[in-house]
Design an enzyme around this catalytic site. Structure first.
Site, short mmCIF file in Angstrom:
data_model
loop_
_atom_site.label_atom_id
_atom_site.label_comp_id
_atom_site.label_asym_id
_atom_site.label_seq_id
_atom_site.Cartn_x
_atom_site.Cartn_y
_atom_site.Cartn_z
N HIS A 103 0.86 -1.19 0.00
CA HIS A 103 0.00 0.00 0.00
C HIS A 103 0.89 1.23 0.00
CE1 HIS A 103 -3.99 1.81 1.48
NE2 HIS A 103 -3.18 2.83 1.26
N HIS B 224 -0.81 3.46 11.33
CA HIS B 224 0.42 4.23 11.25
C HIS B 224 0.45 5.35 12.29
CE1 HIS B 224 -2.34 6.64 8.80
NE2 HIS B 224 -1.51 7.65 8.84
N GLU C 100 -2.77 15.45 10.77
CA GLU C 100 -3.76 15.23 9.73
C GLU C 100 -5.16 15.64 10.19
OE1 GLU C 100 -3.54 11.07 9.00
OE2 GLU C 100 -1.44 11.09 8.37
N TYR D 83 -15.61 6.56 3.95
CA TYR D 83 -14.15 6.44 3.82
C TYR D 83 -13.77 4.99 4.04
CZ TYR D 83 -9.21 7.22 4.85
OH TYR D 83 -7.83 7.18 4.84
N HIS E 161 -5.90 13.84 13.72
CA HIS E 161 -4.86 12.97 14.28
C HIS E 161 -3.57 13.79 14.29
CE1 HIS E 161 -7.48 9.66 12.31
NE2 HIS E 161 -7.87 9.87 13.55
N HIS F 109 -3.25 5.69 14.54
CA HIS F 109 -4.59 5.56 13.97
C HIS F 109 -4.54 4.63 12.77
CE1 HIS F 109 -2.65 9.00 11.98
NE2 HIS F 109 -3.41 8.77 10.94
#
Length: 441
Positions: free
Chosen positions: A294, A337, A343, A352, A370, A376
């Site tokens: 990813h 991560h 963010e 989402y 975050h 998160h």
């Protein structure tokens, strides 16, 4: 909704291309030939330069436009202080930065007659507006078109509609922004927001730092992400109104007002690159893996405001646009991560893919924060589903989310920290992530 405004918005013409030197005239012959400020500008107009960067910045970074207007901007009375409403500005010193993960429901509806400026509500931000560093996150909810005119000397405004179309009447001409578009108003440009529907709701990133630009593509090559040709600047249009017009100016965090005897949206012709624009997020050319793993979310960057450290943005604008997922043996939703960047994420429509649909938690018009190094990622339902899914080519087109990502922590305003629409149990989405570790021996 104004039927005439909707008809006007649908019939707008635009110039194409990001960061290019554009020119436009609403009346033939209004642009001077070969000179920016001739002794007498054509048609009895006044020549005026609007600078978005210092005169001496490198040519590749310099932003300025020449305006040929009916009256010069200097022809105005004194400004006086007026109330700031729910608008707040950096430095944000009334709270301390919060390491907790936070999420809000949509902004509650305002009173009838609330225009775009009165409907702005500041969530938080960072930096120092007097030093032209940092950014602020605002939300807006408006129920009426503006009759006054607004400009922001503190920064450029990236407007992200979530509900309701907007007709933006700017000094340079008209822009039409619907949900799924973003509109940018450069620092100092005057504009008025007219609603195309009964009400309008969305998000605003106020960027105090270097103007947004397209990110460098590096190994991606010459093509991909946001294409310069898809950004649309307005064709010149002007107002000749004589009569009382309130003009509101945001300066060093406070609102100031003056009563003009004419409309300041009186630019008949212009040329330059310090211009407003609109961009359709569905034109974003998504880059992704075609093998495994990813990629980092930086591949979704639409615009970036560079800082004094190469590659470390004052603020990035990131969109999670419709795309295909084809990675083999890959956990496809956003991974768990912790990030040095902070963010703020909003949702324009749908769901989402890191949060279970229908949970009622992360919904259009809401948002999550975050801050740096807060852990998160997907909730339990999403993790369980994605870990067990049969991996086939998968089209993601049922949601449109975005992110304001910034190098500094976002400090909340007291109104955001105490808001009734702040969700009290956001942490619960990660409860129930069970231990699956099984040692081989």
């Amino acid at each position: 909704m104004s039927r005439d405004a909707r008809k006007t918005a649908e019939g707008l013409a635009y110039l194409s291309g990001f960061g290019n030197e554009h020119s436009s005239e609403a009346v033939a012959g209004a642009l001077p030939e070969g000179r920016n400020s001739p002794q007498r500008a054509p048609l009895g107009l006044y020549a005026e330069q609007l600078s978005g960067t210092a005169f001496t910045e490198p040519r590749a970074h310099n932003r300025r436009s020449w305006l040929y207007r009916i009256r010069p901007s200097a022809a105005h009375p004194a400004f006086t202080r007026t109330g700031n409403g729910a608008i707040r500005t950096a430095p944000f010193t009334q709270s301390v930065p919060d390491p907790n993960r936070l999420r809000w429901d949509p902004l509650p509806g305002p009173e009838s007659g609330t225009d775009f400026v009165a409907g702005l509500w500041t969530l938080g931000g960072n930096g120092d507006v007097t030093q032209r560093t940092g950014m602020a996150v605002h939300l807006y909810h408006a129920t009426a078109s503006m009759e006054r005119v607004f400009s922001d000397a503190d920064g450029e405004l990236l407007i992200v509609p979530e509900r309701g179309g907007l007709l933006l009447r700017t000094e340079f001409g008209l822009l039409h922004a619907e949900p799924g578009h973003v509109a940018l108003i450069p620092r100092g440009v005057r504009f008025r927001v007219e609603l195309l529907d009964e009400d309008a709701r969305g998000y605003v990133c106020e960027n105090y730092g270097a103007p947004f630009q397209l990110p460098d593509l590096g190994p991606i090559g010459a093509n991909g992400l946001a294409n310069a040709r898809d950004f649309r600047a307005p064709v010149a249009a002007y107002e000749e109104d004589e009569g009382r017009v309130e003009v509101v100016n945001k300066f060093c965090g406070n609102l100031w007002t003056a009563e003009y005897d004419h409309s300041p949206l009186d630019v008949v012709a212009w040329h330059g690159n310090h211009v407003p624009y609109v961009y359709d997020l569905r034109r974003f050319n998504v880059i992704g893996t075609i093998s495994y793993d990813h990629p980092d979310p930086s591949i979704f960057t639409v615009l970036t405001s560079p800082s004094d450290t190469p590659g470390l943005a004052g603020v990035d604008f990131v969109v999670f646009a419709p795309r295909w997922l084809v990675g083999e043996d890959t956990f496809r939703p956003p991974y768990f991560h912790r990030n040095v960047m902070s963010e703020y994420m909003g949702l324009i429509e749908g769901a989402y893919d890191a949060k279970a649909a229908g949970s009622g938690g992360f919904v259009p018009g809401g948002g999550s924060l975050h801050n740096m190094m807060s852990a998160h990622g997907p909730d339990r339902a999403t993790f369980d589903r994605a870990s067990a899914a049969e991996l086939r080519p998968q089209r993601i087109d049922d949601g449109l989310a975005f992110m304001f990502e910034t190098r500094w922590p976002v400090t909340l305003t007291p109104q955001a920290a105490r808001a009734e629409h702040l969700q009290p149990r956001y942490d619960d989405v990660w409860q129930g992530l069970e231990r699956h570790f099984r040692p081989l021996h």
